[in-house]
Design a protein around this motif. Sequence first.
Motif, PDB file in Angstrom:
ATOM      1  N   ALA A  15     -10.445   8.062  34.626  1.00 13.83           N
ATOM      2  CA  ALA A  15      -9.052   7.617  34.512  1.00 13.83           C
ATOM      3  C   ALA A  15      -8.303   8.441  33.467  1.00 13.83           C
ATOM      4  CB  ALA A  15      -9.010   6.134  34.150  1.00 13.83           C
ATOM      5  N   THR A  16      -8.963   8.759  32.358  1.00 13.13           N
ATOM      6  CA  THR A  16      -8.328   9.556  31.308  1.00 13.13           C
ATOM      7  C   THR A  16      -8.065  10.978  31.787  1.00 13.13           C
ATOM      8  OG1 THR A  16      -9.393   8.227  29.584  1.00 13.13           O
ATOM      9  CG2 THR A  16      -8.570  10.401  28.934  1.00 13.13           C
ATOM     10  N   CYS A  17      -9.016  11.550  32.505  1.00 12.36           N
ATOM     11  CA  CYS A  17      -8.822  12.895  33.056  1.00 12.36           C
ATOM     12  C   CYS A  17      -7.593  12.936  33.961  1.00 12.36           C
ATOM     13  CB  CYS A  17     -10.052  13.326  33.841  1.00 12.36           C
ATOM     14  SG  CYS A  17     -11.480  13.751  32.819  1.00 12.36           S
ATOM     15  N   ARG A  18      -7.440  11.928  34.775  1.00 16.29           N
ATOM     16  CA  ARG A  18      -6.286  11.893  35.675  1.00 16.29           C
ATOM     17  C   ARG A  18      -4.989  11.695  34.898  1.00 16.29           C
ATOM     18  NH1 ARG A  18      -9.556   8.582  40.428  1.00 16.29           N
ATOM     19  NH2 ARG A  18     -10.708  10.427  41.139  1.00 16.29           N
ATOM     20  N   LYS A  19      -5.054  10.953  33.804  1.00 18.76           N
ATOM     21  CA  LYS A  19      -3.876  10.805  32.946  1.00 18.76           C
ATOM     22  C   LYS A  19      -3.520  12.135  32.288  1.00 18.76           C
ATOM     23  CE  LYS A  19      -4.600   5.912  31.853  1.00 18.76           C
ATOM     24  NZ  LYS A  19      -5.017   4.948  30.789  1.00 18.76           N
ATOM     25  N   MET A  20      -4.528  12.946  31.979  1.00 14.78           N
ATOM     26  CA  MET A  20      -4.255  14.275  31.427  1.00 14.78           C
ATOM     27  C   MET A  20      -3.388  15.077  32.393  1.00 14.78           C
ATOM     28  SD  MET A  20      -8.065  15.114  29.911  1.00 14.78           S
ATOM     29  CE  MET A  20      -7.790  16.880  29.681  1.00 14.78           C
ATOM     30  N   GLY A  24       0.910  16.055  32.246  1.00  9.88           N
ATOM     31  CA  GLY A  24       1.328  17.447  32.243  1.00  9.88           C
ATOM     32  C   GLY A  24       0.584  18.339  31.273  1.00  9.88           C
ATOM     33  N   ILE A  25      -0.424  17.802  30.568  1.00 12.42           N
ATOM     34  CA  ILE A  25      -1.144  18.647  29.607  1.00 12.42           C
ATOM     35  C   ILE A  25      -2.313  19.385  30.248  1.00 12.42           C
ATOM     36  CG2 ILE A  25      -0.484  17.221  27.631  1.00 12.42           C
ATOM     37  CD1 ILE A  25      -3.405  16.172  27.602  1.00 12.42           C
ATOM     38  N   ASN A  26      -2.567  19.110  31.520  1.00 14.15           N
ATOM     39  CA  ASN A  26      -3.698  19.752  32.184  1.00 14.15           C
ATOM     40  C   ASN A  26      -3.378  19.967  33.651  1.00 14.15           C
ATOM     41  OD1 ASN A  26      -6.585  20.510  31.458  1.00 14.15           O
ATOM     42  ND2 ASN A  26      -6.884  19.450  33.395  1.00 14.15           N
ATOM     43  N   GLN A  27      -4.105  20.890  34.263  1.00 14.96           N
ATOM     44  CA  GLN A  27      -3.897  21.183  35.673  1.00 14.96           C
ATOM     45  C   GLN A  27      -5.160  21.782  36.272  1.00 14.96           C
ATOM     46  OE1 GLN A  27      -1.641  22.673  33.257  1.00 14.96           O
ATOM     47  NE2 GLN A  27      -3.355  24.064  32.869  1.00 14.96           N
ATOM     48  N   GLY A  28      -5.331  21.569  37.568  1.00 14.90           N
ATOM     49  CA  GLY A  28      -6.469  22.159  38.269  1.00 14.90           C
ATOM     50  C   GLY A  28      -7.803  21.737  37.684  1.00 14.90           C
ATOM     51  N   THR A  29      -8.685  22.711  37.510  1.00 15.31           N
ATOM     52  CA  THR A  29     -10.008  22.437  36.937  1.00 15.31           C
ATOM     53  C   THR A  29     -10.073  22.834  35.465  1.00 15.31           C
ATOM     54  OG1 THR A  29     -10.835  24.599  37.659  1.00 15.31           O
ATOM     55  CG2 THR A  29     -11.151  22.747  39.168  1.00 15.31           C
ATOM     56  N   ALA A  30      -8.920  23.152  34.874  1.00 15.86           N
ATOM     57  CA  ALA A  30      -8.894  23.484  33.446  1.00 15.86           C
ATOM     58  C   ALA A  30      -9.146  22.222  32.625  1.00 15.86           C
ATOM     59  CB  ALA A  30      -7.546  24.089  33.073  1.00 15.86           C
ATOM     60  N   GLY A  31      -9.574  22.408  31.397  1.00 23.36           N
ATOM     61  CA  GLY A  31      -9.761  21.278  30.500  1.00 23.36           C
ATOM     62  C   GLY A  31     -11.070  20.549  30.741  1.00 23.36           C
ATOM     63  N   ASN A  32     -11.487  19.777  29.748  1.00 19.03           N
ATOM     64  CA  ASN A  32     -12.729  19.012  29.831  1.00 19.03           C
ATOM     65  C   ASN A  32     -12.713  17.901  28.791  1.00 19.03           C
ATOM     66  OD1 ASN A  32     -13.570  21.094  27.629  1.00 19.03           O
ATOM     67  ND2 ASN A  32     -13.521  22.295  29.523  1.00 19.03           N
ATOM     68  N   LEU A  33     -13.627  16.963  28.959  1.00 20.90           N
ATOM     69  CA  LEU A  33     -13.613  15.736  28.167  1.00 20.90           C
ATOM     70  C   LEU A  33     -15.040  15.275  27.940  1.00 20.90           C
ATOM     71  CD1 LEU A  33     -11.794  13.336  27.077  1.00 20.90           C
ATOM     72  CD2 LEU A  33     -12.050  12.338  29.359  1.00 20.90           C
ATOM     73  N   SER A  34     -15.325  14.792  26.732  1.00 20.05           N
ATOM     74  CA  SER A  34     -16.656  14.250  26.453  1.00 20.05           C
ATOM     75  C   SER A  34     -16.545  13.015  25.575  1.00 20.05           C
ATOM     76  CB  SER A  34     -17.546  15.289  25.762  1.00 20.05           C
ATOM     77  OG  SER A  34     -17.063  15.594  24.466  1.00 20.05           O
TER      78      SER A  34
END
Length: 229
Positions: A15-20, A24-34
């Motif tokens: 859910a947090t990834c989708r909120k990213m 507008g702070i993320n797009q495509g497969t860029a970014g990651n979360l742990s």
Amino acid sequence: MTETDVTALREEMVATCRKMNESGINQGTAGNLSVRTGSGLLITPSSLAYDRMEPADIVEMDFDGSYSGRRPSSEWRFHRDILRARPDIDVVLHCHSVYATTLAVHHKTIPSFHYMTGVAGGTTIRCARYATFGTQALSDAALEALQDRLACLLGQHGQIALGKTLESALWLAIEVETLSRLYVQALTLGEPPILPDDEMERVLEQMRRMSYGLAPDADGVNDVARPKA
């Protein structure tokens, strides 16, 4: 951490990834979360768009680098190293938000041009030196830039935001992006004036007091709002 807790955490991470992306702070497969778990961490998988990600796709990883499930994000090293080095935080969020990355490609540290720079825990938001993505060199650079801070820019790369919770890390990443946008726009008018360190120390103390639910006016200079008896 029970299996039920881990399942709920996986769902919250997706859910947090989708909120990213929605923010507008993320797009495509860029970014990651742990997120820290009892014996290691949960981390987003490599090369999977957030709109296709399911809770079962989140990767379980131990601090020794071993994992089960899908292949972890290529940036697993700095996620692992930050969580291992920083017991004060439980979440690491990385994204390539546009304005933060704009500053990062110029290796610009965000100074205290605005008092909200203090949300990252200090008088500046540092920019880490450039290193190739996915390497130990990048992890080392990030750890250095995050010393006594909750956020940093990564030279010619993006930003990292830390938090105790997924919600707080996401909030901080969005705030760093907002500050970055303000700074980029301020620079079009010339170098903005910088708040002196003694004022930023007062700002940081106010922020610390408010985070503990105390009145922000530490010195009693102004009237303090208080609930009715």
